[in-house]
Design an enzyme around this catalytic site. Sequence first.
Site, PDB file in Angstrom:
ATOM      1  N   LYS A  83       3.591   6.659  -0.109  1.00  0.00           N
ATOM      2  CA  LYS A  83       2.262   6.445  -0.692  1.00  0.00           C
ATOM      3  C   LYS A  83       1.214   6.846   0.340  1.00  0.00           C
ATOM      4  CE  LYS A  83       0.769   2.774  -3.759  1.00  0.00           C
ATOM      5  NZ  LYS A  83       0.820   1.324  -3.940  1.00  0.00           N
TER       6      LYS A  83
HETATM    7  C1  E4P Z   1      -0.892   0.422  -6.850  1.00  0.00           C
HETATM    8  O1  E4P Z   1       0.044   1.058  -6.449  1.00  0.00           O
HETATM    9  C2  E4P Z   1      -1.457  -0.752  -6.191  1.00  0.00           C
HETATM   10  O2  E4P Z   1      -0.415  -1.374  -5.483  1.00  0.00           O
HETATM   11  C3  E4P Z   1      -1.991  -1.786  -7.141  1.00  0.00           C
HETATM   12  O3  E4P Z   1      -1.787  -1.452  -8.485  1.00  0.00           O
HETATM   13  C4  E4P Z   1      -3.363  -2.295  -6.806  1.00  0.00           C
HETATM   14  O4  E4P Z   1      -3.715  -3.269  -7.730  1.00  0.00           O
HETATM   15  P1  E4P Z   1      -4.864  -4.357  -7.463  1.00  0.00           P
HETATM   16  O5  E4P Z   1      -6.165  -3.728  -7.797  1.00  0.00           O
HETATM   17  O6  E4P Z   1      -4.528  -5.466  -8.421  1.00  0.00           O
HETATM   18  O7  E4P Z   1      -4.757  -4.755  -6.027  1.00  0.00           O
END
Ligand code: E4P
Length: 220
Positions: A83
Amino acid sequence: MKIFLDTANIESIRRYNDMGAVDGVTTNPTLLSKEKGHPAEIMREITKLIKGPVSLEVVGIETDGMIEEAHRLTKFGPNVVVKIPMIPEGLKAVRQLREEGIKTNVTLIFSSNQALLAAKAGASYVSPFIGRFDDIGHDGMVIIKEIVQIFANYKFDTEVLVASVRHPVHVVEAAKIGAHIVTLPPEILGKMMLHPLTEKGLNSFLSDWEKITKQYQVTF
Ligand code: E4P
C-alpha cells in the site's frame, strides 16, 4: 464484487474467513496500532491466514524508502500487496514496483484524477476513501462512479477498491456502480448478514415446530 476486511484484528479475520466471506484484507498503521502485539508478527499472521491479497502499508514518504519497505513487506508472503500513499514520490515507487512485478494499492485517493494517475503508474488497486469524503460534506460515491467509468473507458486493469466504508448502504451503492471490491470494517460485514425479519421468521418457525413435536411426538 469482492469483499475485503479492513482490519488487523486476527480474531475477526478468522471469524469471517470461516464463513467464506473474505476475499482479501487491507491494513494500515492506524488499524495495526489498535491491536496488541508486534505489527510485523500481526502482518505475517494475516498473510498466512488469508489466501487472497493482503495490503500492507509503507510508512516512508521518499521513493527509495518506499521501495525498500516494499521489498521487506513482500517477504511476509506471496499474497502481499504494497500500500503506497497517493503522493508524487509514491507514484514513482508504484511504477518501479510494477516493473518488478510487485502489486500495489494506492491509498488515500480523494479524486478521480488521483485514481487516473495511479492507474497510469501501474497500480493494481486504487483505494478511494468514501467515508472520509462524506464526512466533509461531499458525496463519496460520486468519485466511485467516475473512477469505475474512467477505468472502463480506457480498459485499465487497475481495480477500484472502495475504502473508508461506513455502513451497509455504501456496499450496495458500490456494488450497483460495479466497483470491483469493497473493504469493510468487520462490524459492517456483521451488519450485512443481519435482518430483523430473518430473526423473527426463524423464531416463529422454531416455536411452530416445537408445537408440532409436542402434539405428535415427532423425532428424526
Ligand atoms: C483503506 O484501505 C483504509 O484502511 C480504510 O478504509 C480507512 O478507513 P477510515 O476512514 O474508516 O479510517
